[in-house]
Design a protein around this motif. Structure first.
Motif, PDB file in Angstrom:
ATOM      1  N   PRO A  83       0.826  -1.209   0.000  1.00  0.00           N
ATOM      2  CA  PRO A  83       0.000   0.000   0.000  1.00  0.00           C
ATOM      3  C   PRO A  83       0.860   1.258   0.000  1.00  0.00           C
ATOM      4  CG  PRO A  83       0.101  -0.910   2.206  1.00  0.00           C
ATOM      5  CD  PRO A  83       0.823  -1.885   1.308  1.00  0.00           C
ATOM      6  N   ILE A  84       0.330   2.305  -0.588  1.00  0.00           N
ATOM      7  CA  ILE A  84       0.926   3.640  -0.458  1.00  0.00           C
ATOM      8  C   ILE A  84       0.221   4.292   0.727  1.00  0.00           C
ATOM      9  CG2 ILE A  84       1.277   5.876  -1.573  1.00  0.00           C
ATOM     10  CD1 ILE A  84       1.310   4.451  -4.253  1.00  0.00           C
ATOM     11  N   ALA A  85       0.903   4.291   1.878  1.00  0.00           N
ATOM     12  CA  ALA A  85       0.344   4.733   3.172  1.00  0.00           C
ATOM     13  C   ALA A  85      -0.690   3.720   3.654  1.00  0.00           C
ATOM     14  CB  ALA A  85      -0.184   6.156   3.101  1.00  0.00           C
ATOM     15  N   ALA A  86      -1.683   4.172   4.411  1.00  0.00           N
ATOM     16  CA  ALA A  86      -2.567   3.240   5.125  1.00  0.00           C
ATOM     17  C   ALA A  86      -3.552   2.552   4.191  1.00  0.00           C
ATOM     18  CB  ALA A  86      -3.334   3.977   6.216  1.00  0.00           C
ATOM     19  N   ASN A  87      -3.751   1.236   4.448  1.00  0.00           N
ATOM     20  CA  ASN A  87      -4.875   0.535   3.851  1.00  0.00           C
ATOM     21  C   ASN A  87      -5.757  -0.004   4.973  1.00  0.00           C
ATOM     22  OD1 ASN A  87      -3.543  -1.742   4.826  1.00  0.00           O
ATOM     23  ND2 ASN A  87      -3.076  -2.591   2.824  1.00  0.00           N
ATOM     24  N   ASP A  88      -6.715  -0.857   4.645  1.00  0.00           N
ATOM     25  CA  ASP A  88      -7.642  -1.336   5.678  1.00  0.00           C
ATOM     26  C   ASP A  88      -6.991  -2.325   6.628  1.00  0.00           C
ATOM     27  OD1 ASP A  88      -7.720  -2.725   3.175  1.00  0.00           O
ATOM     28  OD2 ASP A  88      -9.364  -3.947   3.880  1.00  0.00           O
ATOM     29  N   PHE A  89      -5.793  -2.839   6.277  1.00  0.00           N
ATOM     30  CA  PHE A  89      -5.075  -3.693   7.203  1.00  0.00           C
ATOM     31  C   PHE A  89      -3.769  -3.044   7.657  1.00  0.00           C
ATOM     32  CE2 PHE A  89      -8.378  -6.555   6.651  1.00  0.00           C
ATOM     33  CZ  PHE A  89      -8.270  -7.532   7.633  1.00  0.00           C
ATOM     34  N   ALA A  90      -3.836  -1.719   7.804  1.00  0.00           N
ATOM     35  CA  ALA A  90      -2.796  -0.967   8.510  1.00  0.00           C
ATOM     36  C   ALA A  90      -3.138  -0.959   9.995  1.00  0.00           C
ATOM     37  CB  ALA A  90      -2.724   0.454   7.972  1.00  0.00           C
ATOM     38  N   GLU A  91      -2.123  -0.696  10.824  1.00  0.00           N
ATOM     39  CA  GLU A  91      -2.361  -0.612  12.271  1.00  0.00           C
ATOM     40  C   GLU A  91      -3.232   0.591  12.606  1.00  0.00           C
ATOM     41  OE1 GLU A  91       0.247  -0.889  16.395  1.00  0.00           O
ATOM     42  OE2 GLU A  91       1.135   0.047  14.620  1.00  0.00           O
ATOM     43  N   SER A 136      -0.264   0.870  -4.552  1.00  0.00           N
ATOM     44  CA  SER A 136      -1.455   1.688  -4.780  1.00  0.00           C
ATOM     45  C   SER A 136      -1.873   2.340  -3.469  1.00  0.00           C
ATOM     46  CB  SER A 136      -2.616   0.847  -5.326  1.00  0.00           C
ATOM     47  OG  SER A 136      -2.972  -0.154  -4.386  1.00  0.00           O
ATOM     48  N   PRO A 137      -2.404   3.565  -3.537  1.00  0.00           N
ATOM     49  CA  PRO A 137      -2.965   4.185  -2.345  1.00  0.00           C
ATOM     50  C   PRO A 137      -4.402   3.727  -2.127  1.00  0.00           C
ATOM     51  CG  PRO A 137      -3.045   5.732  -4.171  1.00  0.00           C
ATOM     52  CD  PRO A 137      -2.417   4.469  -4.698  1.00  0.00           C
ATOM     53  N   TRP A 138      -4.801   3.667  -0.871  1.00  0.00           N
ATOM     54  CA  TRP A 138      -6.205   3.472  -0.533  1.00  0.00           C
ATOM     55  C   TRP A 138      -6.899   4.827  -0.388  1.00  0.00           C
ATOM     56  CZ3 TRP A 138      -3.609  -0.736  -1.014  1.00  0.00           C
ATOM     57  CH2 TRP A 138      -4.201  -1.989  -0.942  1.00  0.00           C
ATOM     58  N   SER A 139      -6.135   5.840  -0.006  1.00  0.00           N
ATOM     59  CA  SER A 139      -6.674   7.200   0.089  1.00  0.00           C
ATOM     60  C   SER A 139      -5.546   8.204  -0.109  1.00  0.00           C
ATOM     61  CB  SER A 139      -7.313   7.434   1.462  1.00  0.00           C
ATOM     62  OG  SER A 139      -7.693   8.793   1.618  1.00  0.00           O
ATOM     63  N   PRO A 140      -5.815   9.296  -0.813  1.00  0.00           N
ATOM     64  CA  PRO A 140      -4.869  10.414  -0.801  1.00  0.00           C
ATOM     65  C   PRO A 140      -4.829  11.039   0.592  1.00  0.00           C
ATOM     66  CG  PRO A 140      -6.491  10.622  -2.590  1.00  0.00           C
ATOM     67  CD  PRO A 140      -6.992   9.566  -1.655  1.00  0.00           C
ATOM     68  N   PRO A 141      -3.884  11.947   0.852  1.00  0.00           N
ATOM     69  CA  PRO A 141      -3.966  12.728   2.083  1.00  0.00           C
ATOM     70  C   PRO A 141      -5.356  13.349   2.207  1.00  0.00           C
ATOM     71  CG  PRO A 141      -1.872  13.135   0.988  1.00  0.00           C
ATOM     72  CD  PRO A 141      -2.693  12.294   0.048  1.00  0.00           C
ATOM     73  N   LYS A 197     -15.705   1.750   4.430  1.00  0.00           N
ATOM     74  CA  LYS A 197     -15.579   2.128   5.838  1.00  0.00           C
ATOM     75  C   LYS A 197     -14.114   2.316   6.233  1.00  0.00           C
ATOM     76  CE  LYS A 197     -19.709  -0.448   7.268  1.00  0.00           C
ATOM     77  NZ  LYS A 197     -20.218  -1.555   8.119  1.00  0.00           N
ATOM     78  N   PHE A 198     -13.214   1.975   5.345  1.00  0.00           N
ATOM     79  CA  PHE A 198     -11.774   2.117   5.574  1.00  0.00           C
ATOM     80  C   PHE A 198     -11.215   3.091   4.541  1.00  0.00           C
ATOM     81  CE2 PHE A 198     -12.727  -1.879   3.299  1.00  0.00           C
ATOM     82  CZ  PHE A 198     -12.125  -1.633   2.078  1.00  0.00           C
ATOM     83  N   PRO A 199      -9.936   3.435   4.596  1.00  0.00           N
ATOM     84  CA  PRO A 199      -9.390   4.387   3.632  1.00  0.00           C
ATOM     85  C   PRO A 199      -9.785   4.054   2.197  1.00  0.00           C
ATOM     86  CG  PRO A 199      -7.762   3.952   5.309  1.00  0.00           C
ATOM     87  CD  PRO A 199      -8.920   3.026   5.587  1.00  0.00           C
ATOM     88  N   SER A 341      -9.207  -5.969  11.499  1.00  0.00           N
ATOM     89  CA  SER A 341      -8.861  -4.713  10.855  1.00  0.00           C
ATOM     90  C   SER A 341      -9.353  -3.533  11.684  1.00  0.00           C
ATOM     91  CB  SER A 341      -9.501  -4.653   9.465  1.00  0.00           C
ATOM     92  OG  SER A 341     -10.902  -4.483   9.580  1.00  0.00           O
ATOM     93  N   THR A 342      -8.932  -2.339  11.294  1.00  0.00           N
ATOM     94  CA  THR A 342      -9.323  -1.129  12.018  1.00  0.00           C
ATOM     95  C   THR A 342     -10.819  -0.866  11.967  1.00  0.00           C
ATOM     96  OG1 THR A 342      -8.686   0.094  10.019  1.00  0.00           O
ATOM     97  CG2 THR A 342      -7.103   0.048  11.827  1.00  0.00           C
ATOM     98  N   TRP A 343     -11.514  -1.606  11.127  1.00  0.00           N
ATOM     99  CA  TRP A 343     -12.974  -1.421  11.110  1.00  0.00           C
ATOM    100  C   TRP A 343     -13.711  -2.737  11.381  1.00  0.00           C
ATOM    101  CZ3 TRP A 343     -15.918  -3.243   6.722  1.00  0.00           C
ATOM    102  CH2 TRP A 343     -15.135  -3.786   5.709  1.00  0.00           C
TER     103      TRP A 343
END
Length: 444
Positions: A83-91, A136-141, A197-199, A341-343
């Motif tokens: 992932p580029i930064a956080a995805n749904d299985f980031a801490e 790939s990013p899950w979300s931009p900033p 529900k996640f990035p 996951s975080t959600w």
């Protein structure tokens, strides 16, 4: 000589002896004489919630798992995703620059990744000489979106914002290169159709076309990057998606063709990546744009039961994507602990690690991937087949000339099975496939 490896719900990777079978035809499975796409190989995704439990193990045990996954002698995972930064299985959810309005990206930093994703990838690379990585990013900033949230919204389509976001990709690729990690290709957005529900971030066809054509492609070119752009990851389009008024949302031609028929956008697009509901669209892309490479970007993840039934479904997915023209198959959660996951989504994985006992379990989907990845070499060609097992089996020719059959018996009773190569009658296969079994035959 033929090697036969069988896995059932009760016994994994059993070596068996097939019967001799000399024939020019088989009603079960036979070669048509056609060679299809060349395969890049198999891989998985580097997620933080996989690295964290792995990192609690004894160092030697960690390296055993890395070796099992990435060594050419084992699963040979070489076509991997991060992932580029956080995805749904980031801490936790994060980007590389959350300084609101920082269009010059002065606060850009990958320091978060240096604690998790980067050591995860670096350890894998030690065992895989032909390591490839797409991102790939899950979300931009969040400040680049409206509304400003990780798990909602769309990209703000101003020139200033889009150029800054293209620069964000360049900074990411360059920062990872400084860590000894080459990003061979990027997909501009994970699941462009999904407001999750996640990035996540929803992209319209026009917005994605403009971003690739006018910003991302030219910015990569100007920076002198060799990183390829793959359209994706596409979790659709599904022609049978409807609004409450009955109007179709995601017509294939209005979404994909709108981008690919734009010559200035298409010149930057080296391939298309599909996952989830994208399985229903990939065949149309292959038929309409045969010159464009297709990859499968994320295996579907289940609900944490790690059951044999779901492993059978994953087997079907691998078969489906290669039949539809994909050159690579990427598993999702390589490793998970017992956290969610975080959600709150429990998911399947190849390896499970118990947080209390640190016991490591290889789950059924590990054996699915091994039946393919351990025996099918990068550079193998998919072979055309016909017969009653066509939907349950595939054939591949490795660069060394060996033929690999990967065949499922999806029924709850044993089935007789034969394979024939009309051009080499002496290299047939005859066997009885156990109920609910995965089978790999390697024919030298």
């Amino acid at each position: 000589m033929t090697e036969w490896i069988e896995s059932t719900p009760d016994a994994y990777l059993t070596t068996k002896e097939p019967e001799a079978f000399i024939a020019v035809s088989s009603s079960d499975l036979q070669l048509t004489g056609k060679e299809l796409q060349e395969l890049r190989g198999f891989g998985g995704c580097f997620n933080e919630l996989g690295y964290l439990p792995l990192n609690t193990l004894d160092k030697n045990k960690q390296q055993e798992i890395y070796h099992d996954l990435f060594s050419p002698d084992e699963l040979n995972f070489r076509f991997n995703r991060t992932p580029i930064a956080a995805n749904d299985f980031a801490e936790s959810w994060y980007s590389y620059d959350e300084n609101d309005g920082d269009y010059d990206l002065k606060s850009f930093s990958i320091d978060h990744d240096k604690k998790t994703l980067i050591p995860y990838i670096q350890n894998a690379k030690k065992y895989q000489p032909d390591f490839e990585l797409f991102a790939s990013p899950w979300s931009p900033p969040t400040w680049m979106k409206f509304p400003k949230a990780y798990n909602f919204g769309k990209i703000v389509m101003t020139s200033k914002n889009l150029q800054s976001y293209a620069n964000y990709f360049v900074k990411y690729i360059q920062a990872y290169a400084e860590q000894g990690i080459h990003i061979q290709r990027v997909c501009p957005q994970n699941e462009v159709f999904a407001d999750q529900k996640f990035p996540s971030c929803v992209w319209s066809s026009d917005d994605l076309r403009v971003f690739i054509r006018d910003y991302l492609g030219p910015t990569f070119e100007k920076a002198g990057l060799d990183t390829e752009i793959f359209l994706g990851t596409l979790n659709g389009p599904e022609d049978m998606s409807f609004t409450s008024t009955g109007v179709k949302l995601d017509n294939y031609n209005r979404y994909l063709d709108n981008i690919l028929f734009d010559d200035e956008a298409r010149k930057y697009i080296k391939g298309v990546g599909y996952q989830w509901a994208g399985q229903h669209a990939i065949e149309r892309t292959h038929a309409s744009w045969p010159e464009i490479e297709l990859i499968q970007t994320e295996s579907e993840c289940g609900f944490g039961e790690n059951s044999w039934d779901y492993a059978e479904y994953v087997f079907h997915l691998v078969n489906h994507y290669f039949t539809a023209g994909a050159t690579a198959y990427t598993y999702w959660n390589i490793i998970l602990g017992d956290s969610v996951s975080t959600w709150g989504w429990h998911q399947n994985s190849m390896f499970s690690i118990d947080s209390k006992t640190h016991e490591v379990t290889r789950n059924p989907e590990y054996y699915v991937m091994r039946h393919y990845a351990h025996y099918i070499q990068p550079g193998a060609k998919v072979l055309g087949t016909t017969g009653h097992f066509h939907s349950m089996g595939m054939a591949f020719r490795n660069p060394d000339g060996s033929i690999v059959l990967v065949v499922q018996n999806a029924l709850k009773r044993a089935l007789p099975f034969t394979f024939a190569d009309p051009q080499q009658p002496s290299k047939g296969v005859k066997a009885t496939l156990a109920p609910n079994s995965f089978n790999t035959f390697v024919i030298d």
